[in-house]
Design a protein around this motif. Sequence first.
Motif, PDB file in Angstrom:
ATOM      1  N   UNK A  57      60.867   6.204  39.617  1.00 20.96           N
ATOM      2  CA  UNK A  57      61.015   6.938  40.867  1.00 20.96           C
ATOM      3  C   UNK A  57      60.023   8.089  40.965  1.00 20.96           C
ATOM      4  N   UNK A  58      59.644   8.409  42.179  1.00 22.07           N
ATOM      5  CA  UNK A  58      58.791   9.562  42.420  1.00 22.07           C
ATOM      6  C   UNK A  58      59.622  10.838  42.312  1.00 22.07           C
ATOM      7  N   UNK A  59      58.953  11.936  41.947  1.00 21.91           N
ATOM      8  CA  UNK A  59      59.627  13.226  41.895  1.00 21.91           C
ATOM      9  C   UNK A  59      59.623  13.826  43.294  1.00 21.91           C
ATOM     10  N   UNK A  60      60.789  14.214  43.768  1.00 21.19           N
ATOM     11  CA  UNK A  60      60.891  14.751  45.120  1.00 21.19           C
ATOM     12  C   UNK A  60      60.379  16.183  45.168  1.00 21.19           C
ATOM     13  N   UNK A  61      60.243  16.697  46.393  1.00 20.55           N
ATOM     14  CA  UNK A  61      59.778  18.074  46.568  1.00 20.55           C
ATOM     15  C   UNK A  61      60.738  19.063  45.930  1.00 20.55           C
ATOM     16  N   UNK A  62      62.035  18.796  46.045  1.00 21.93           N
ATOM     17  CA  UNK A  62      63.019  19.704  45.447  1.00 21.93           C
ATOM     18  C   UNK A  62      62.891  19.708  43.927  1.00 21.93           C
ATOM     19  N   UNK A  63      62.729  18.513  43.346  1.00 20.94           N
ATOM     20  CA  UNK A  63      62.581  18.428  41.893  1.00 20.94           C
ATOM     21  C   UNK A  63      61.334  19.179  41.439  1.00 20.94           C
ATOM     22  N   UNK A  64      60.240  18.974  42.156  1.00 19.69           N
ATOM     23  CA  UNK A  64      58.981  19.624  41.779  1.00 19.69           C
ATOM     24  C   UNK A  64      59.094  21.137  41.917  1.00 19.69           C
ATOM     25  N   UNK A  65      59.771  21.597  42.949  1.00 18.09           N
ATOM     26  CA  UNK A  65      59.921  23.038  43.148  1.00 18.09           C
ATOM     27  C   UNK A  65      60.769  23.658  42.039  1.00 18.09           C
ATOM     28  N   UNK A  66      61.829  22.970  41.639  1.00 16.66           N
ATOM     29  CA  UNK A  66      62.666  23.475  40.543  1.00 16.66           C
ATOM     30  C   UNK A  66      61.873  23.527  39.242  1.00 16.66           C
ATOM     31  N   UNK A  67      61.061  22.500  39.000  1.00 15.22           N
ATOM     32  CA  UNK A  67      60.247  22.468  37.782  1.00 15.22           C
ATOM     33  C   UNK A  67      59.247  23.623  37.760  1.00 15.22           C
ATOM     34  N   UNK A  68      58.590  23.874  38.896  1.00 16.86           N
ATOM     35  CA  UNK A  68      57.616  24.965  38.966  1.00 16.86           C
ATOM     36  C   UNK A  68      58.298  26.325  38.837  1.00 16.86           C
ATOM     37  N   UNK A  69      59.472  26.468  39.447  1.00 16.92           N
ATOM     38  CA  UNK A  69      60.200  27.738  39.335  1.00 16.92           C
ATOM     39  C   UNK A  69      60.616  28.004  37.890  1.00 16.92           C
ATOM     40  N   UNK A  70      61.041  26.948  37.199  1.00 17.75           N
ATOM     41  CA  UNK A  70      61.427  27.108  35.790  1.00 17.75           C
ATOM     42  C   UNK A  70      60.233  27.507  34.936  1.00 17.75           C
ATOM     43  N   UNK A  71      59.092  26.859  35.168  1.00 15.73           N
ATOM     44  CA  UNK A  71      57.882  27.195  34.412  1.00 15.73           C
ATOM     45  C   UNK A  71      57.420  28.610  34.737  1.00 15.73           C
ATOM     46  N   UNK A  72      57.553  29.010  35.989  1.00 14.22           N
ATOM     47  CA  UNK A  72      57.165  30.367  36.390  1.00 14.22           C
ATOM     48  C   UNK A  72      58.002  31.405  35.638  1.00 14.22           C
ATOM     49  N   UNK A  73      59.304  31.149  35.531  1.00 13.45           N
ATOM     50  CA  UNK A  73      60.167  32.069  34.780  1.00 13.45           C
ATOM     51  C   UNK A  73      59.823  32.066  33.294  1.00 13.45           C
ATOM     52  N   UNK A  74      59.419  30.905  32.769  1.00 15.70           N
ATOM     53  CA  UNK A  74      59.023  30.837  31.359  1.00 15.70           C
ATOM     54  C   UNK A  74      57.777  31.682  31.100  1.00 15.70           C
ATOM     55  N   UNK A  75      56.823  31.640  32.028  1.00 20.56           N
ATOM     56  CA  UNK A  75      55.612  32.458  31.888  1.00 20.56           C
ATOM     57  C   UNK A  75      55.979  33.938  31.886  1.00 20.56           C
ATOM     58  N   UNK A  76      56.839  34.334  32.817  1.00 22.21           N
ATOM     59  CA  UNK A  76      57.271  35.733  32.866  1.00 22.21           C
ATOM     60  C   UNK A  76      58.035  36.118  31.606  1.00 22.21           C
ATOM     61  N   UNK A  77      58.813  35.188  31.064  1.00 26.21           N
ATOM     62  CA  UNK A  77      59.572  35.466  29.845  1.00 26.21           C
ATOM     63  C   UNK A  77      58.644  35.682  28.653  1.00 26.21           C
ATOM     64  N   UNK A  78      57.582  34.879  28.557  1.00 25.13           N
ATOM     65  CA  UNK A  78      56.609  35.054  27.474  1.00 25.13           C
ATOM     66  C   UNK A  78      55.939  36.424  27.581  1.00 25.13           C
ATOM     67  N   UNK A  79      55.580  36.814  28.798  1.00 22.07           N
ATOM     68  CA  UNK A  79      54.964  38.126  28.998  1.00 22.07           C
ATOM     69  C   UNK A  79      55.927  39.248  28.618  1.00 22.07           C
ATOM     70  N   UNK A  80      57.202  39.064  28.946  1.00 19.11           N
ATOM     71  CA  UNK A  80      58.190  40.089  28.621  1.00 19.11           C
ATOM     72  C   UNK A  80      58.371  40.235  27.115  1.00 19.11           C
ATOM     73  N   UNK A  81      58.255  39.116  26.393  1.00 24.49           N
ATOM     74  CA  UNK A  81      58.442  39.144  24.940  1.00 24.49           C
ATOM     75  C   UNK A  81      57.225  39.694  24.206  1.00 24.49           C
ATOM     76  N   UNK A  82      56.033  39.421  24.731  1.00 25.12           N
ATOM     77  CA  UNK A  82      54.819  39.710  23.979  1.00 25.12           C
ATOM     78  C   UNK A  82      54.021  40.891  24.512  1.00 25.12           C
ATOM     79  N   UNK A  83      54.438  41.479  25.623  1.00 23.11           N
ATOM     80  CA  UNK A  83      53.665  42.569  26.213  1.00 23.11           C
ATOM     81  C   UNK A  83      54.533  43.813  26.388  1.00 23.11           C
ATOM     82  N   UNK A  84      53.867  44.959  26.432  1.00 21.42           N
ATOM     83  CA  UNK A  84      54.562  46.237  26.585  1.00 21.42           C
ATOM     84  C   UNK A  84      53.792  47.123  27.551  1.00 21.42           C
ATOM     85  N   UNK A  85      54.447  48.189  27.958  1.00 17.24           N
ATOM     86  CA  UNK A  85      53.789  49.256  28.702  1.00 17.24           C
ATOM     87  C   UNK A  85      53.152  50.199  27.680  1.00 17.24           C
ATOM     88  N   UNK A  86      51.820  50.303  27.631  1.00 20.05           N
ATOM     89  CA  UNK A  86      51.183  51.139  26.596  1.00 20.05           C
ATOM     90  C   UNK A  86      51.523  52.618  26.711  1.00 20.05           C
TER      91      UNK A  86
END
Length: 223
Positions: free
Chosen positions: A76-105
């Motif tokens: 089956x093809x991935x629907x727009x809703x599925x793709x949007x959920x996948x991108x939103x999850x990856x976006x939060x993962x990117x922000x989570x990595x930044x939160x873990x590995x970066x600080x305010x100097x």
Amino acid sequence: QKRLTNIAVVRMKKHGKRFEIACYKNKVVNWRNGVGTLVLTHTAACGGVPARLPAPQQLHSAPLAPAPPRPCPALPQVSDKERRVELDTLFRDVASVLSEKCINPESNRPYTLSMLERALRDVHFSVDPKRPAKAQALEALPLLKSRFPIERARMRLKLAVPLSSKDELLELVRQQGGVVEEQDLIGSQFCLVCLVEPGTFRSVHSFIQTSSGGMGRFEVLAL
């Protein structure tokens, strides 16, 4: 007709016939990754919302569930809703990595996840579903630096070398922009606790292995 609401619709084609499958969000991606099942009902539809059930002759000419049951070869093809959920999850993962590995100097404290998500949207950062979150987080860091103070958190290392290598170790840490927090003499060894940039990890580790004649010690206290 059967009305379907609050679902994602994915399309599949088999034997020249087009069908649609109604499923919950993330089910297609999970099914492709081998987690869970895709079809939660034995009814296939020809249309989406409201669903239009196929005629019996259509199912006979393009069986979706042959007997005995076996995995459907059509993907089956991935629907727009599925793709949007996948991108939103990856976006939060990117922000989570930044939160873990970066600080305010300025405060030496990490940023909250919500602040980083908002900052990524402000710089119009788009995620790539084919690349890991960590690599994309490192690419997003220069964009965020142009907006507010942020940098990668330094690694805290505990190093021990023979006394004869003391000056070389201090010089290496200084050249790499490290900060010495503690230093002490324990017997015939010089011990050092310092903060260094993650990118200098390999050079420091290599120095401990090669320049101390096998007598050095290397310990990561904090990432």
